[in-house]
Design a protein around this motif. Structure first.
Motif, PDB file in Angstrom:
ATOM      1  N   ASN A 156       0.844  -1.183   0.000  1.00  0.00           N
ATOM      2  CA  ASN A 156       0.000   0.000   0.000  1.00  0.00           C
ATOM      3  C   ASN A 156       0.887   1.243   0.000  1.00  0.00           C
ATOM      4  O   ASN A 156       1.571   1.519   0.983  1.00  0.00           O
ATOM      5  N   ALA A 177       4.049   6.425   4.986  1.00  0.00           N
ATOM      6  CA  ALA A 177       3.916   6.759   6.409  1.00  0.00           C
ATOM      7  C   ALA A 177       4.939   6.045   7.279  1.00  0.00           C
ATOM      8  O   ALA A 177       4.960   6.256   8.494  1.00  0.00           O
ATOM      9  N   GLY A 178       5.740   5.153   6.685  1.00  0.00           N
ATOM     10  CA  GLY A 178       6.805   4.528   7.465  1.00  0.00           C
ATOM     11  C   GLY A 178       6.725   3.021   7.585  1.00  0.00           C
ATOM     12  O   GLY A 178       7.472   2.415   8.360  1.00  0.00           O
ATOM     13  N   ALA A 179       5.818   2.391   6.843  1.00  0.00           N
ATOM     14  CA  ALA A 179       5.741   0.925   6.886  1.00  0.00           C
ATOM     15  C   ALA A 179       6.855   0.323   6.028  1.00  0.00           C
ATOM     16  O   ALA A 179       7.311   0.938   5.067  1.00  0.00           O
ATOM     17  N   ASP A 180       7.269  -0.895   6.405  1.00  0.00           N
ATOM     18  CA  ASP A 180       8.316  -1.591   5.669  1.00  0.00           C
ATOM     19  C   ASP A 180       7.756  -2.108   4.344  1.00  0.00           C
ATOM     20  O   ASP A 180       6.836  -2.923   4.338  1.00  0.00           O
ATOM     21  N   PHE A 202       0.419   4.360   0.379  1.00  0.00           N
ATOM     22  CA  PHE A 202       0.163   5.378   1.394  1.00  0.00           C
ATOM     23  C   PHE A 202       0.780   4.986   2.734  1.00  0.00           C
ATOM     24  O   PHE A 202       1.262   5.834   3.479  1.00  0.00           O
ATOM     25  N   LEU A 203       0.775   3.682   3.033  1.00  0.00           N
ATOM     26  CA  LEU A 203       1.351   3.222   4.290  1.00  0.00           C
ATOM     27  C   LEU A 203       2.870   3.212   4.220  1.00  0.00           C
ATOM     28  O   LEU A 203       3.560   3.497   5.202  1.00  0.00           O
ATOM     29  N   ILE A 204       3.394   2.878   3.044  1.00  0.00           N
ATOM     30  CA  ILE A 204       4.851   2.898   2.885  1.00  0.00           C
ATOM     31  C   ILE A 204       5.358   4.324   3.089  1.00  0.00           C
ATOM     32  O   ILE A 204       6.370   4.554   3.762  1.00  0.00           O
ATOM     33  N   GLY A 226       4.751  -6.121   1.750  1.00  0.00           N
ATOM     34  CA  GLY A 226       3.636  -6.175   0.804  1.00  0.00           C
ATOM     35  C   GLY A 226       2.351  -5.677   1.430  1.00  0.00           C
ATOM     36  O   GLY A 226       2.368  -5.013   2.468  1.00  0.00           O
ATOM     37  N   ASN A 227       1.216  -6.018   0.798  1.00  0.00           N
ATOM     38  CA  ASN A 227      -0.086  -5.550   1.284  1.00  0.00           C
ATOM     39  C   ASN A 227      -0.698  -6.615   2.198  1.00  0.00           C
ATOM     40  O   ASN A 227      -1.320  -7.554   1.730  1.00  0.00           O
ATOM     41  N   MET A 228      -0.523  -6.451   3.523  1.00  0.00           N
ATOM     42  CA  MET A 228      -0.963  -7.495   4.454  1.00  0.00           C
ATOM     43  C   MET A 228      -2.334  -7.235   5.065  1.00  0.00           C
ATOM     44  O   MET A 228      -2.803  -8.038   5.858  1.00  0.00           O
ATOM     45  N   GLU A 229      -2.989  -6.122   4.735  1.00  0.00           N
ATOM     46  CA  GLU A 229      -4.343  -5.903   5.257  1.00  0.00           C
ATOM     47  C   GLU A 229      -5.249  -7.007   4.714  1.00  0.00           C
ATOM     48  O   GLU A 229      -5.310  -7.233   3.503  1.00  0.00           O
TER      49      GLU A 229
END
Lengths: 565, 190
Positions: free
Chosen positions: A305, A311-314, A307-309, A318-321
């Motif tokens: 995602n 915001a600081g996601a690794d 937008f999450l990357i 991948g897309n784990m939601e």
């Protein structure tokens, strides 16, 4: 080697090994050369007043099929509405509303298994076991029966008889679905799927709160859910639930179970026809689009995602939601493509939370007509229709009367092909789907904003018409409006093709067989496979591109441009 | 076949098939399953001092700083409600979903690191019993401080609980959160 590739190799190898073996078995038990009828079968026919020696005209075959299906709907619908008063209802589940019961009954009888409800809170143990399981067996058996009739259309000459519906059904249930399900169910229990008559575990967690965990005869239902490409889960979360699918190995077993029968039936077709090369050509034509879909879906989900990357996601995750850690990106994407290629509809990750492109792939797999292996029986009979269409188009190009497997394809068959393969999917998906979008009552249940909301509705009507049953589950579909419209879409998607296929079978069985000549278009070579895939993709693209552009494609472009809704 | 005859056959057929597939089949599978795999067939319960504290396969909520926290859960209002399994069903371009996840992310983020994605996203079932090894290790500092243990010792405990891909081929590496926290309790009690 990369883990996603390893898993795909294991999967394809498993399929290549199991399908031909099971195909041999299937041709022996479903198309036995003359011999005595086994005792269990004979007893069943006597009880029900069925003359197993008597073969049926296609219209009588269809009449028997429809009667059993209508009977099944009435039985299941009344059980679901009355479950509050029936025994084996430990959680005191009340009866379903008429529209939910209608939707659920039609959905299970047609092998769709769309669920507008959550299993753990809406269906009693009695209905799960007696009501739903029965249809989980009868609906794939119906698919096999229609396929057998279609194959007889090609193998027989100068007759108007295409088999006996009751015999085809009974053999499919007793000698195919039951034994394979028993074996698979035990494999699943070994991996951790519960199989008990206890209703629940009540636990006090380490931090001291109460947790009530529902149990039940889950493994037996899970096995036939996959083997019969049904897909209706015991729990709301379906195969994402750790009790339905506890380990990566159970995930592999379930994925193999989905395509096992659809693949093996192709091989059986080759044996019944005595032309295994013809069957292999169809198998390859199914496998190539499947692998293409897996590649695109896995890649898209690995991108994550954006937008999450930001915001600081690794980004490596991948897309784990909506996905489970034990399956990871690759185990979830592979499952999503397989379950939609076959008309199974079980899910081990929430398709609604896939990336736009990753969610487009399962939707397209259904829209192509459920022929990339497809449902048990139904996948191959519609694929054979596409094969007939392909030789017809090839025939037009060279100006020669088309023939397939020695049968001349004439005006009557081509007219029926329209009803069998070209009309039902667009009718249910686009016409009924557009009706749903046109009304406020259809739009209120949408969860996600923006183009993704359109995708939710589109997916629902695609899934219903394709008799798949998976969902972009954000849509709240349990309203009289959606329950009734989805029931209409499901009915169109199931019975229009069945009626047309049986009519084609009757018409083909009546013809003589043409000898192979120099002018015959060989349908067991690469050129035919390429043409067949081309026809399937082009028909699909022409029909769905406009609406896909407004839904998933628009969403993907928005995400790339950094726009949220 | 006449219409009344057909209806009689259909009724009888539905009845017999109900018995065969709805009774005989599940009863037979249950009988074999209960004798061959009794633990799994009964839901893989975890027992501590004679009391059932949960199932090995079903995630449960942990909120105290001294425990490893599982993934966020969309099952029920407070999460990890096993009677209401399910995911958030929110898509990638949903602003409200991305805001919720970003808030979670900022709450756990250790400055100048990237947050493992499974630690801040809800699973499909809402009952995911696992974390990725990275997501568990990411919490080691907090857990070690709350338990007054050496960080290396907690990290080692996580690594001891990593389950690799099955047969080296299938699935992702993972840590069972309940098992890990039980081991943590046992270690602190020593």
């Amino acid at each position: 080697m990369r883990p996603d590739l390893t898993q795909l190799c294991v999967y394809v190898a498993g399929l290549m090994l199991l399908c031909p073996l099971l195909g041999i078995y299937l041709s022996r038990v479903l198309d036995p050369k003359a011999g005595p009828t086994p005792r269990l079968e004979r007893w069943l026919y006597r009880c029900c007043g069925i003359d197993e020696q008597r073969e049926q005209h296609w219209s009588e075959y269809l009449q028997s099929l429809l009667t059993l299906n209508v009977g099944g709907v009435l039985l299941l619908m009344s059980m679901l509405m009355l479950q509050g008063w029936l025994p084996l209802n430990p959680a005191n589940t009340p009866g379903m509303s008429w529209h939910l019961a209608l939707n659920t009954a039609v959905s299970f009888v047609t092998n769709t298994n769309w669920q507008s409800y959550a299993g753990e809170s809406s269906v009693s143990a009695l209905c799960q076991m007696l009501g739903l399981t029965l249809q989980n067996f009868l609906s794939p058996a119906t698919g096999i029966a229609v396929l057998l009739a279609m194959i007889r259309g090609f193998t027989r000459v100068n007759t108007d008889r295409i088999g006996n519906y009751w015999v085809d059904m009974t053999r499919s249930v007793i000698w195919v679905l039951l034994p394979i399900s028993c074996f698979t169910a035990l494999l699943l229990v070994w991996q951790g799927v519960p199989q008990t008559f206890d209703a629940r575990i009540v636990a006090t967690t380490l931090e001291g709160s109460q947790q009530t965990i529902p149990l039940g005869a889950i493994a037996s239902q899970e096995a036939i859910k996959m083997i019969g490409t049904n897909g209706g889960g015991y729990f709301n979360a379906n195969s994402a639930h750790p009790y339905e699918n506890p380990t990566p190995l159970s995930n592999m077993i379930e994925m193999l179970s989905i395509l096992l029968l659809p693949g093996a039936l192709v091989m059986m077709f080759g044996r019944m026809l005595d032309q295994p090369r013809q069957a292999r050509a169809l198998f390859v034509a199914m496998l190539i689009p499947l692998l293409l879909g897996v590649a695109i879906c896995t890649w898209a989900e690995q991108q994550g995602n954006p937008f999450l990357i930001a915001a600081g996601a690794d980004p490596a995750g991948g897309n784990m939601e909506g996905k489970e850690v034990r399956f990871g990106i690759s185990g979830s994407s592979l499952f999503a493509v397989i379950t939609t290629a076959a008309s199974c509809g079980a899910v081990n990750a929430m398709h609604d939370s896939f990336t736009a492109l990753g969610g487009l792939v399962p939707m397209v797999m259904i829209q192509l007509g459920e022929v990339i292996f497809g449902g048990v029986g139904s996948g191959l009979y519609v694929m054979l229709i596409f094969a007939v269409l392909t030789v017809f188009i090839a025939g037009l190009m060279v100006g020669r009367t088309p023939e397939y497997l020695g049968k001349k394809i004439e005006a009557r068959e081509i007219k029926l092909v329209v009803f069998a393969a070209l009309l039902p999917m667009p009718l249910g998906t686009l016409i009924v789907g557009a009706t749903a979008i046109a009304f406020e009552a259809g739009r209120v249940g949408i969860l996600n904003p923006g183009p993704h909301g359109l995708s939710e509705l589109l997916y629902a009507y695609t899934s219903a018409t394709g008799n798949n049953g998976s969902a972009f589950a954000g849509l709240s579909a349990n309203t009289p409006f959606h329950n009734v419209l989805l029931t209409i879409a499901i009915t169109i998607g199931r019975y229009l093709p069945i009626a047309a296929v049986l009519a084609i079978a009757g018409s083909l069985a009546n013809k003589k067989r043409l000898p192979v000549s120099a002018g015959t278009f060989p349908t067991d070579r690469g050129l035919f496979v390429a043409l067949l895939i081309g026809v399937i993709l082009i028909v699909g693209a022409l029909t769905y591109f406009p609406v896909l552009a407004l839904g998933p494609v628009a969403e993907q472009l928005s995400a790339t441009a950094g726009r949220q809704f | 076949m006449t219409m009344p005859g057909l209806i009689r056959s259909t009724t009888c057929y539905l009845g017999l098939m109900t018995v065969l597939t709805g009774l005989v089949y599940p009863l037979a599978v249950t009988a074999v399953a209960q004798s061959a795999f009794p633990r799994q067939a009964n839901g893989s319960p975890v027992v501590l001092d004679g009391a059932v504290i949960g199932s090995e396969l079903i995630g449960q909520s942990f909120t105290g700083p001294g425990y490893f926290h599982p993934r966020p859960s969309a099952a029920g209002a407070d999460g990890y409600d096993a009677m209401a399994s399910g995911g958030s069903n929110l898509g990638v371009t949903s602003q409200s979903a991305n805001q919720t996840i970003t808030t979670r992310l900022q709450a756990v983020r250790i400055p100048s690191t990237r947050v493992p994605i499974d630690l801040v996203t809800a699973s499909g079932s809402g009952l995911d019993p696992h974390l990725s090894p990275e997501a568990a290790l990411y919490q080691a500092g907090r857990v070690a401080a709350a338990r007054q243990l050496r960080r290396e010792r907690v990290e080692q405990l996580v690594r001891d609980h990593v389950e690799g891909p099955t047969a080296g081929l299938l699935g992702a590496p993972r840590v069972n959160v309940l098992r890990l926290n039980l081991a943590l309790d046992a270690q602190t009690a020593d």
